[in-house]
Design a protein around this motif. Structure first.
Motif, PDB file in Angstrom:
ATOM      1  N   GLN A  61      -7.963  -2.884  -3.412  1.00  0.00           N
ATOM      2  CA  GLN A  61      -7.191  -1.891  -4.422  1.00  0.00           C
ATOM      3  C   GLN A  61      -5.540  -2.427  -4.322  1.00  0.00           C
ATOM      4  O   GLN A  61      -5.013  -2.469  -5.602  1.00  0.00           O
ATOM      5  CB  GLN A  61      -7.084  -0.500  -3.649  1.00  0.00           C
ATOM      6  N   ASN A  62      -5.078  -3.063  -3.178  1.00  0.00           N
ATOM      7  CA  ASN A  62      -3.610  -3.438  -3.331  1.00  0.00           C
ATOM      8  C   ASN A  62      -3.569  -4.619  -3.957  1.00  0.00           C
ATOM      9  O   ASN A  62      -2.632  -4.896  -5.029  1.00  0.00           O
ATOM     10  CB  ASN A  62      -3.278  -3.843  -1.933  1.00  0.00           C
ATOM     11  N   CYS A  63      -4.600  -5.597  -4.154  1.00  0.00           N
ATOM     12  CA  CYS A  63      -4.476  -6.758  -4.912  1.00  0.00           C
ATOM     13  C   CYS A  63      -4.637  -6.444  -6.489  1.00  0.00           C
ATOM     14  O   CYS A  63      -3.977  -6.823  -7.232  1.00  0.00           O
ATOM     15  CB  CYS A  63      -5.833  -7.750  -4.613  1.00  0.00           C
ATOM     16  N   LEU A  64      -5.396  -5.407  -6.817  1.00  0.00           N
ATOM     17  CA  LEU A  64      -5.473  -5.070  -8.167  1.00  0.00           C
ATOM     18  C   LEU A  64      -4.222  -4.493  -8.475  1.00  0.00           C
ATOM     19  O   LEU A  64      -3.663  -4.774  -9.694  1.00  0.00           O
ATOM     20  CB  LEU A  64      -6.655  -3.752  -8.515  1.00  0.00           C
ATOM     21  N   SER A  65      -3.551  -3.598  -7.987  1.00  0.00           N
ATOM     22  CA  SER A  65      -2.278  -2.939  -7.994  1.00  0.00           C
ATOM     23  C   SER A  65      -1.309  -4.104  -8.334  1.00  0.00           C
ATOM     24  O   SER A  65      -0.336  -3.951  -9.326  1.00  0.00           O
ATOM     25  CB  SER A  65      -1.869  -2.047  -7.080  1.00  0.00           C
ATOM     26  N   SER A  66      -1.106  -5.180  -7.476  1.00  0.00           N
ATOM     27  CA  SER A  66      -0.052  -6.127  -7.397  1.00  0.00           C
ATOM     28  C   SER A  66      -0.163  -6.834  -8.749  1.00  0.00           C
ATOM     29  O   SER A  66       0.747  -7.287  -9.409  1.00  0.00           O
ATOM     30  CB  SER A  66      -0.161  -6.821  -6.227  1.00  0.00           C
ATOM     31  N   LEU A  67      -1.435  -7.146  -9.173  1.00  0.00           N
ATOM     32  CA  LEU A  67      -1.654  -7.837 -10.405  1.00  0.00           C
ATOM     33  C   LEU A  67      -1.196  -7.261 -11.767  1.00  0.00           C
ATOM     34  O   LEU A  67      -0.777  -7.759 -12.779  1.00  0.00           O
ATOM     35  CB  LEU A  67      -3.337  -8.275 -10.484  1.00  0.00           C
TER      36      LEU A  67
END
Length: 776
Positions: free
Chosen positions: A176-182
């Motif tokens: 979830q964090n990786c998606l948000s950062s991208l």
């Protein structure tokens, strides 16, 4: 199986590994950084190994080597050899014990090096190398080395965590964090952010890992994900979400994406119902999937998704796919019955009590379609035995199926046992519409009977006989009740109204009902009377009323009622112009010219959206225009209208264009249409496909026709097998299940009398018993 025999040996191995790993990591750190954080152009800067398609040059059958082989060839293999090793051989070799610690150290370093270079390029390979190591201690050493290597790269590290265990809170939070950062990278454009997101999701999706626990996105996160994805790549995004099992907290959020894909091209529709990544033309006929893929389908689809899919294939008479999705529906229901500790529930999900009814109703439709009408008794007996309520939709479904199989008296028996007092206004409307379909089917050439019921169903105290006045204004009633000519009748008293319950009145005259009236009227006339002039006159009167209604903005007007207005009446007129009563095409220039005129006039005056347009009518007009009348201009007009309304291409739209150009030796133009056909996908059992593949080979066009045809033939054989199975044991697919709430073996063990007369008697008895039970 390889074991570390003592704690001391384990420590020595670990220390030696760390020394090697530190040197390796120090060397590797000098190479190009593969982190997504350093990407600014939206691409993964991965390196491809030398000779990526080289094969191991050896005749050794590694999977047959004895377990006491020394030295273990696995630990001395090069990177290329390890990457090309089959899973079976890899698993077998990893079971052979080692003797020298350095062998294990070098193997660990090699595996880490392969994974480091391929994690973004071939995550499926990473999964194979990581999860198939049989010794847990060696696996743990490699995992720790990878986590150390990727500690500053969350995208690679989250991929490793997903491969190891996709269901942990830590893994799901990481993704979830990786998606948000991208999605919020300020140094990139929206397009680049979208590409980065898709590439990251593809890396996770291609691992091949099955994730039973959905990763739930909030509405805001999901909205950002959709906004950064071009519509042309929605099917790609959806396939990745499917394989990772990324869903939404509110199920309704993803529903729009599913519905969008469902009405696009055949290939995109195939993606929506299977989750297949990057399908080709021949995949459309696929009906067999691996166990892992089937597991992903159960995990990702909702009960309602599977209900919709199964109903669609029942409607299409596609027993193979209907069986597939009914099996998935039962499996999904059983999965929902299992206790889980996943915590957060999804908003909009169905309750188990409703799911039971859904499974029963779909099973009912399936059996009545592919078995026989008597199969409804099995479900009714099951409901009675287990004290379950017979819902209105189940009774309506039985009634509809009986009507379609011309069991009109039995359908009326069902209708008479429905308690109108317990129905909502929308359910009463559904029942009234089904009754009209029943009347039309039973009396297809008796418009007086149909209009008598319409006069009662669409009548209300506030507007007495309004529907009859509307029909009179359309110049219909004089043809039926007067002198047979177009015009009005002076008095409505001569029309006999049907005697119906007052609760089944007050409904509106919709386009569908009006289309049925025109069908019944034109069917009742002799062939000589159904002239193009008559239909043109009826159409002119109709379109004038439609224009007046549209201009009045009156939502209660009979001709443009709310959202129920569509091209059903136009469809009726065109069908009667181009087909005779035997459903044979009419090769008449006069009929064709009138069909052209009224289609052109209607589409210019009425603005419909895609859902209001009958696609088969588009197919028919193009086929008639090109095949019979060689009218390229009108065919182009029709398909241009279709594209403007974003209607997906069908085989029956594109094939006539291909053959039109081919017959004129305009091969380049034919190829353009052919390429569009391949791109969009086709789904047809028509024999003309064989001719098309022959032409493609003759002209040297790219073709997968042989593969497509092979799968089509396999599917035809499978359909026969399914029908044989259903006839011998109608619901065998529900056997061998242990879930307590499932549809049990009583359905299978029940026997039915072959006498059709006894069916009606038994149906009446069951309906009485069920009704009596519900009243208690």
């Amino acid at each position: 199986m390889l074991r570390i025999s003592s704690l001391g040996l384990g420590i020595r191995i670990r220390h030696q590994y760390i020394r090697h790993a530190h040197r390796f990591l120090a060397t590797a750190s000098k190479s190009e950084d593969l982190s997504l954080d350093n990407l600014t152009d939206g691409s993964f800067n991965t390196s491809i190994r030398t000779s990526p398609f080289s094969k191991i040059q050896s005749n050794i059958r590694y999977d047959e080597l004895p377990l006491d082989t020394y030295p273990n060839p696995l630990f001395n293999m090069s990177k290329n050899e390890l990457m090309n090793l089959s899973r079976k051989s890899y698993v077998h070799l990893s079971k052979i014990p080692y003797r020298v610690i350095d062998e294990v150290d070098q193997f660990c370093l090699t595996i880490i090096n392969i994974i480091e270079n391929n994690i973004l390029l071939d995550s499926k390979l990473v999964t194979k190398l990581l999860l198939n190591i049989q010794d847990e201690s060696i696996k743990q050493i490699i995992i720790e080395g990878l986590k150390s290597k990727f500690s500053e790269d969350p995208y690679k590290l989250s991929t490793i965590e997903f491969i190891l265990d996709p269901e942990t809170n830590e893994t799901q939070r990481f993704i979830q964090n990786c998606l948000s950062s991208l999605q919020v990278r300020k140094e990139t454009t929206s397009y680049v952010r979208g590409e980065l997101v898709l590439q990251y999701l593809k890396t996770l999706a291609t691992t091949g890992v099955v994730n039973k626990r959905p990763i739930l996105l909030s509405t805001n996160k999901y909205t950002r994900l959709i906004r950064c994805t071009p519509p042309s790549q929605f099917h790609e995004l959806y396939s990745y979400l499917f394989h990772i099992n990324i869903q939404t907290v509110d199920l309704n959020d993803m529903l729009r994406l599913k519905r969008t894909l469902a009405v696009r091209s055949q290939i995109e529709s195939f993606v929506w119902r299977t989750g297949w990544m990057n399908p080709k033309l021949h995949h459309i006929n696929s009906y067999e999937f691996s166990d892992n893929h089937m597991e992903k389908m159960v995990n990702f689809f909702t009960i309602d998704d599977l209900r919709v899919l199964c109903k669609e294939f029942i409607k299409r008479d596609d027993v193979v796919n209907a069986s597939l999705y009914l099996n998935l529906l039962v499996s999904k229901f059983e999965r929902k019955c299992e206790p889980t500790n996943y915590g957060k529930k999804q908003s909009g999900d169905t309750l188990l009590v409703d799911d039971i009814q859904t499974v029963l109703k779909v099973t009912l439709d399936y059996l009545m379609k592919f078995k026989d009408f008597k199969s409804c008794l099995l479900v009714l007996k099951y409901l009675l035995k287990h004290g379950l309520k017979v819902e209105f939709k189940s009774l309506l479904s039985i009634m509809s199926n009986l009507r379609e199989q011309s069991r009109y008296d039995d359908a009326i028996l069902i209708m008479n046992n429905i308690d109108l007092a317990n129905l909502s206004s929308s359910e009463l409307c559904e029942l009234a519409h089904e009754m009209l379909l029943l009347i039309k089917s039973r009396y297809p050439k008796s418009p007086k009977v149909l209009i008598g019921y319409i006069a009662s169903f669409c009548n209300s105290p506030e507007q007495q006989d309004k529907v009859l006045k509307d029909l009179n204004d359309l110049n219909i009633l004089n043809i039926i009740y007067g002198d047979g000519q177009i015009g009005n009748i002076g008095s409505l008293d001569r029309i006999q109204r049907a005697n119906v319950d007052s609760r089944l009145s007050g409904f509106n005259l919709t386009s569908d009902v009006l289309g049925d009236v025109y069908d019944c009227l034109l069917n009742s006339l002799s062939v000589s009377k159904v002239s193009p002039q008559l239909i043109h006159s009826l159409y002119t009167t109709y379109i004038d009323k439609v224009k007046t209604s549209l201009q009045s903005h009156n939502s209660k007007n009979a001709f443009v009622e709310n959202n129920e207005f569509n091209d059903r009446v136009l469809y009726s007129f065109i069908n009667h112009l181009l087909y005779n009563n035997s459903r044979e095409m009419v090769n008449s220039t006069d009929n064709y010219e009138v069909a052209k005129e009224i289609f052109t006039d209607f589409t210019e005056k009425v603005n419909l959206d895609r859902k209001q347009i009958t696609i088969s009518q588009i197919d028919l007009l193009i086929r008639i225009a090109l095949n019979q009348h060689h009218d390229y201009k009108f065919a182009a007009q029709v398909i241009r209208y279709s594209r403007e309304k974003r209607i997906p291409f069908t085989f029956n739209q594109i094939h006539p264009f291909i053959m039109f150009h081919y017959s004129r030796q305009e091969f380049d133009a034919a190829k353009v249409w052919y390429n569009e056909l391949i791109k969009s996908g086709i789904n047809t059992n028509s024999q003309v496909v064989k001719t098309l593949w022959k032409i493609a080979r003759e002209l040297g066009w790219e073709t997968t026709g042989f593969t497509y045809r092979k799968w089509q033939i396999k599917k035809n054989y499978k359909a026969k097998e399914e029908m044989d199975r259903i006839n011998s044991d109608p619901i065998i697919f529900l056997q061998d299940k242990d879930t307590e709430e499932r549809i049990t073996e009583e359905l299978i063990d029940s026997s039915l009398d072959d006498n059709d007369g006894n069916f009606s008697a038994e149906l009446g008895t069951l309906l009485y018993q069920l009704k009596d039970k519900d009243s208690m």
